[in-house]
Structure formats: C-alpha cells, structure tokens
Design a protein around this motif. Structure first.
Motif, PDB file in Angstrom:
ATOM      1  N   ILE A 161      -7.459  -5.498  -4.456  1.00  0.00           N
ATOM      2  CA  ILE A 161      -6.753  -4.902  -5.859  1.00  0.00           C
ATOM      3  C   ILE A 161      -8.156  -5.710  -6.614  1.00  0.00           C
ATOM      4  CG2 ILE A 161      -4.676  -5.951  -6.699  1.00  0.00           C
ATOM      5  CD1 ILE A 161      -3.941  -6.766  -3.887  1.00  0.00           C
ATOM      6  N   VAL A 162      -7.790  -5.115  -7.634  1.00  0.00           N
ATOM      7  CA  VAL A 162      -9.027  -5.671  -8.825  1.00  0.00           C
ATOM      8  C   VAL A 162      -7.599  -5.825  -9.349  1.00  0.00           C
ATOM      9  CG1 VAL A 162     -10.768  -4.752 -10.796  1.00  0.00           C
ATOM     10  CG2 VAL A 162     -10.691  -4.052  -8.077  1.00  0.00           C
ATOM     11  N   TYR A 163      -8.273  -7.212  -9.880  1.00  0.00           N
ATOM     12  CA  TYR A 163      -6.794  -8.157 -11.294  1.00  0.00           C
ATOM     13  C   TYR A 163      -7.982  -8.179 -13.127  1.00  0.00           C
ATOM     14  CZ  TYR A 163      -3.857  -8.714  -7.507  1.00  0.00           C
ATOM     15  OH  TYR A 163      -2.765  -9.256  -6.602  1.00  0.00           O
ATOM     16  N   ARG A 164      -6.989  -7.594 -13.928  1.00  0.00           N
ATOM     17  CA  ARG A 164      -7.424  -8.030 -15.397  1.00  0.00           C
ATOM     18  C   ARG A 164      -7.468  -9.563 -14.800  1.00  0.00           C
ATOM     19  NH1 ARG A 164      -5.013  -8.183 -20.264  1.00  0.00           N
ATOM     20  NH2 ARG A 164      -6.347  -9.065 -22.215  1.00  0.00           N
ATOM     21  N   ALA A 165      -7.724 -10.742 -15.656  1.00  0.00           N
ATOM     22  CA  ALA A 165      -7.981 -11.680 -15.137  1.00  0.00           C
ATOM     23  C   ALA A 165      -8.350 -13.020 -16.578  1.00  0.00           C
ATOM     24  CB  ALA A 165      -8.336 -12.917 -13.885  1.00  0.00           C
ATOM     25  N   ALA A 202       0.712   3.502 -11.435  1.00  0.00           N
ATOM     26  CA  ALA A 202      -0.192   2.211 -11.710  1.00  0.00           C
ATOM     27  C   ALA A 202       0.744   0.917 -11.120  1.00  0.00           C
ATOM     28  CB  ALA A 202      -0.102   1.347 -14.023  1.00  0.00           C
ATOM     29  N   PRO A 203      -0.571  -0.119 -10.489  1.00  0.00           N
ATOM     30  CA  PRO A 203      -0.894  -1.015 -10.005  1.00  0.00           C
ATOM     31  C   PRO A 203      -0.022  -1.976 -10.014  1.00  0.00           C
ATOM     32  CG  PRO A 203      -3.265  -0.464 -10.247  1.00  0.00           C
ATOM     33  CD  PRO A 203      -2.414   0.206 -11.126  1.00  0.00           C
ATOM     34  N   HIS A 204       0.041  -2.237 -11.633  1.00  0.00           N
ATOM     35  CA  HIS A 204       0.895  -3.699 -12.483  1.00  0.00           C
ATOM     36  C   HIS A 204       2.727  -2.955 -11.428  1.00  0.00           C
ATOM     37  CE1 HIS A 204       1.075  -1.212 -15.774  1.00  0.00           C
ATOM     38  NE2 HIS A 204       2.414  -1.559 -15.051  1.00  0.00           N
ATOM     39  N   GLU A 205       2.735  -2.253 -11.351  1.00  0.00           N
ATOM     40  CA  GLU A 205       4.362  -1.427 -10.846  1.00  0.00           C
ATOM     41  C   GLU A 205       4.705  -1.900  -9.365  1.00  0.00           C
ATOM     42  OE1 GLU A 205       4.693   2.961 -12.175  1.00  0.00           O
ATOM     43  OE2 GLU A 205       4.029   2.222 -14.677  1.00  0.00           O
ATOM     44  N   VAL A 206       4.389  -2.195  -8.876  1.00  0.00           N
ATOM     45  CA  VAL A 206       3.790  -2.286  -7.634  1.00  0.00           C
ATOM     46  C   VAL A 206       5.545  -3.543  -7.434  1.00  0.00           C
ATOM     47  CG1 VAL A 206       3.302  -3.323  -4.920  1.00  0.00           C
ATOM     48  CG2 VAL A 206       2.060  -1.642  -6.028  1.00  0.00           C
ATOM     49  N   ASP A 207       5.233  -4.712  -8.196  1.00  0.00           N
ATOM     50  CA  ASP A 207       6.401  -5.648  -7.936  1.00  0.00           C
ATOM     51  C   ASP A 207       7.972  -4.973  -8.386  1.00  0.00           C
ATOM     52  OD1 ASP A 207       4.814  -7.250  -7.049  1.00  0.00           O
ATOM     53  OD2 ASP A 207       4.476  -8.804  -8.170  1.00  0.00           O
ATOM     54  N   ASP A 208       7.555  -4.092  -9.490  1.00  0.00           N
ATOM     55  CA  ASP A 208       8.695  -4.201 -10.252  1.00  0.00           C
ATOM     56  C   ASP A 208       9.202  -2.904  -9.608  1.00  0.00           C
ATOM     57  OD1 ASP A 208       7.952  -5.563 -12.629  1.00  0.00           O
ATOM     58  OD2 ASP A 208       7.160  -3.423 -13.416  1.00  0.00           O
ATOM     59  N   GLU A 209       9.324  -2.160  -8.703  1.00  0.00           N
ATOM     60  CA  GLU A 209       9.758  -1.056  -7.656  1.00  0.00           C
ATOM     61  C   GLU A 209      10.486  -2.174  -6.861  1.00  0.00           C
ATOM     62  OE1 GLU A 209       9.929   2.374  -6.096  1.00  0.00           O
ATOM     63  OE2 GLU A 209       9.847   1.971  -8.383  1.00  0.00           O
ATOM     64  N   LEU A 210       8.787  -3.129  -5.522  1.00  0.00           N
ATOM     65  CA  LEU A 210      10.095  -3.957  -4.846  1.00  0.00           C
ATOM     66  C   LEU A 210      11.444  -4.692  -5.188  1.00  0.00           C
ATOM     67  CD1 LEU A 210       6.473  -5.466  -3.379  1.00  0.00           C
ATOM     68  CD2 LEU A 210       8.012  -3.926  -2.192  1.00  0.00           C
ATOM     69  N   GLN A 252       0.867  -1.249  -0.010  1.00  0.00           N
ATOM     70  CA  GLN A 252       0.494   0.460   0.159  1.00  0.00           C
ATOM     71  C   GLN A 252       0.729   1.559  -0.066  1.00  0.00           C
ATOM     72  OE1 GLN A 252      -3.176  -0.403   3.017  1.00  0.00           O
ATOM     73  NE2 GLN A 252      -3.540  -2.431   2.546  1.00  0.00           N
ATOM     74  N   GLU A 253       1.824   1.372   0.824  1.00  0.00           N
ATOM     75  CA  GLU A 253       2.650   2.405   0.775  1.00  0.00           C
ATOM     76  C   GLU A 253       3.259   2.737  -0.831  1.00  0.00           C
ATOM     77  OE1 GLU A 253       3.463   4.948   2.749  1.00  0.00           O
ATOM     78  OE2 GLU A 253       3.097   3.567   4.548  1.00  0.00           O
ATOM     79  N   VAL A 254       3.886   1.482  -1.106  1.00  0.00           N
ATOM     80  CA  VAL A 254       4.597   1.829  -2.807  1.00  0.00           C
ATOM     81  C   VAL A 254       3.914   2.451  -3.757  1.00  0.00           C
ATOM     82  CG1 VAL A 254       5.963  -0.548  -4.349  1.00  0.00           C
ATOM     83  CG2 VAL A 254       6.362  -0.329  -1.906  1.00  0.00           C
ATOM     84  N   MET A 255       2.758   1.390  -3.304  1.00  0.00           N
ATOM     85  CA  MET A 255       1.382   1.883  -4.632  1.00  0.00           C
ATOM     86  C   MET A 255       1.280   4.095  -4.443  1.00  0.00           C
ATOM     87  SD  MET A 255      -0.862   0.752  -6.261  1.00  0.00           S
ATOM     88  CE  MET A 255      -2.235   2.099  -7.541  1.00  0.00           C
ATOM     89  N   GLN A 256       1.118   4.055  -3.262  1.00  0.00           N
ATOM     90  CA  GLN A 256       1.263   5.654  -3.841  1.00  0.00           C
ATOM     91  C   GLN A 256       2.570   6.238  -4.165  1.00  0.00           C
ATOM     92  OE1 GLN A 256       0.161   7.380   0.624  1.00  0.00           O
ATOM     93  NE2 GLN A 256      -0.188   5.054   1.204  1.00  0.00           N
ATOM     94  N   THR A 257       3.014   5.376  -4.795  1.00  0.00           N
ATOM     95  CA  THR A 257       4.357   5.835  -5.715  1.00  0.00           C
ATOM     96  C   THR A 257       4.501   5.767  -7.099  1.00  0.00           C
ATOM     97  OG1 THR A 257       6.444   4.495  -5.142  1.00  0.00           O
ATOM     98  CG2 THR A 257       6.224   6.264  -3.219  1.00  0.00           C
TER      99      THR A 257
END
Length: 225
Positions: free
Chosen positions: A197-201, A108-116, A100-105
């Motif tokens: 979280i909402v995913y395209r699946a 787009a949502p899919h960028e969270v894992d890349d940032e981590l 949730q912290e990273v999501m604010q930075t």
C-alpha cells in the motif's frame, strides 16, 4: 427440489426485513468473505498446512466460547503462546485478503475502510430483524454470541460474517488512515496493489508530506524477512 426450496426459503428469511440495497450488500459481503477465506485456505494448503488452518480458523473472528486456545494447542502439539501467535498471523493474513477483494470493487484505495464499515453495518443491522428470533433447523443458533448479528447470511458454518469484517477493520498490521507509524501520520491511501500500500503521509521531522510505501504482512512472511 426440496434442497432448492429450502435454499430459497433461507434467502427469504434473511432478507425479508431488509431494503433491496441492504439485501444486496448482505449477499455481496458473504461473497467477498467467502473468496477471502478460500484464498487464505488455499495458501495454507499450498504450504502443506491445511490441518493448521482447520485448527486455527475457528478463532479467526475472535475467541470462541466452545473451544479454547488450549484445545487448539493440544490439537497442534504446540505451546499455547505459539498458537496465539499463529492466530494473530492468520487474522492479519485474512485482513489483507479481504481488503484486496474489496479494493477491486471501489474506485479509490481510501474507500476500502468505508466499504467494510458499510457492509458490517448492514450485517449488524440484521440482529434487530425479526428473522433473528426465528428458530433454526434442529435448534440451530441464528445469531452470533459475540456481536449479536445474524448467522443466517450464507457463510461457511461456524463463521460470523460481521465478526470477520471486524477482524479486517481491526487488524493492527493493515494501517488505516489517521493512524501513526513512528514519525509518520497516515493521511490517505494513494494506491494499493498485490504487494503493498502507498500512503500519503505527514512526516514529523522534517515537517513535510511524503509518499510512504508499506509491504503487506503476508508478503513479508513469505519472503522470510
């Protein structure tokens, strides 16, 4: 003045072999992790479980060589199996908090894992820096025995920032794109909010693309479901 000088020397040691961008990422990672830890600690305290957090948090980033599950079980007066369950839940709760912290930075949502992964890569890169070979004050350990990364990045004592980021990346209850949940393959995140979280699946049967909403585990627990 001595304290200020010591702090400045500390930052110079941590960053002297990093590019300016990586130095900024290392400090940014410590700030995000600190916020997530504070949030989880506050949630435990609000529920009257501050002592439980103190007993369980040493295992947040993995097993500790200097403390066992049995030690925690004795401290909490619980069976070891119950302690392992509580540790697993704590890791999920922390993973949700840091995401949730990273999501604010990110944009787009899919960028969270890349940032981590990017932040963890910077921290793991500190393992090969010269400062990891320097002796800490009073023989203090300057690298993590689990992952080998530096422990000189500003973090609460006892926590390895790279291992904490690995906890967020590896949490089984925060699904990543490409994983499967029953008949659904998660393609990418569409949106992420405070509750879920909402995913395209891609659904297998019938074969179609759908929007799949998942409630974050911490909210499932708090509602008693």
């Amino acid at each position: 003045m001595d304290e200020v000088a010591s702090e400045e020397m500390h930052h110079q040691r941590v960053t002297m072999n990093l590019t300016p961008a990586d130095s900024l990422d290392a400090r940014w990672a410590s700030l995000l992790l600190g916020r997530a830890l504070d949030k989880v600690r506050a949630e435990f305290s609000a529920n009257g479980k501050a002592e439980s957090f103190d007993a369980l948090s040493p295992f947040l980033a993995g097993e500790k060589p200097d403390i066992s599950y049995q030690d925690a079980a004795q401290r909490m007066g619980l069976a070891m199996s119950a302690v392992k369950t509580h540790i697993h839940r704590l890791r999920r709760q922390f993973a949700s908090a840091i995401r949730q912290e990273v999501m604010q930075t990110v944009s787009a949502p899919h960028e969270v894992d890349d940032e981590l992964r990017q932040l963890r890569g910077v921290l793991c890169g500190l393992a090969s820096s010269r400062h990891c070979k320097l002796d800490g004050p009073a023989g203090a350990q300057t690298f993590c025995e689990i992952c080998g990364s530096s422990l000189e990045v500003d973090m609460p004592s006892g926590f390895c920032p790279a291992c904490l980021l690995a906890t967020a990346l590896n949490s089984p209850d925060v699904p990543s794109t490409g994983s499967r949940i029953e008949d659904y393959e998660l393609l990418n995140e569409i949106a992420r909010g405070g509750m879920g979280i909402v995913y395209r699946a891609r659904q297998g049967t019938p074969s179609r693309i759908v929007a799949l909403k998942m409630i974050l585990p911490v909210h499932l627990r708090s509602s008693g479901r």
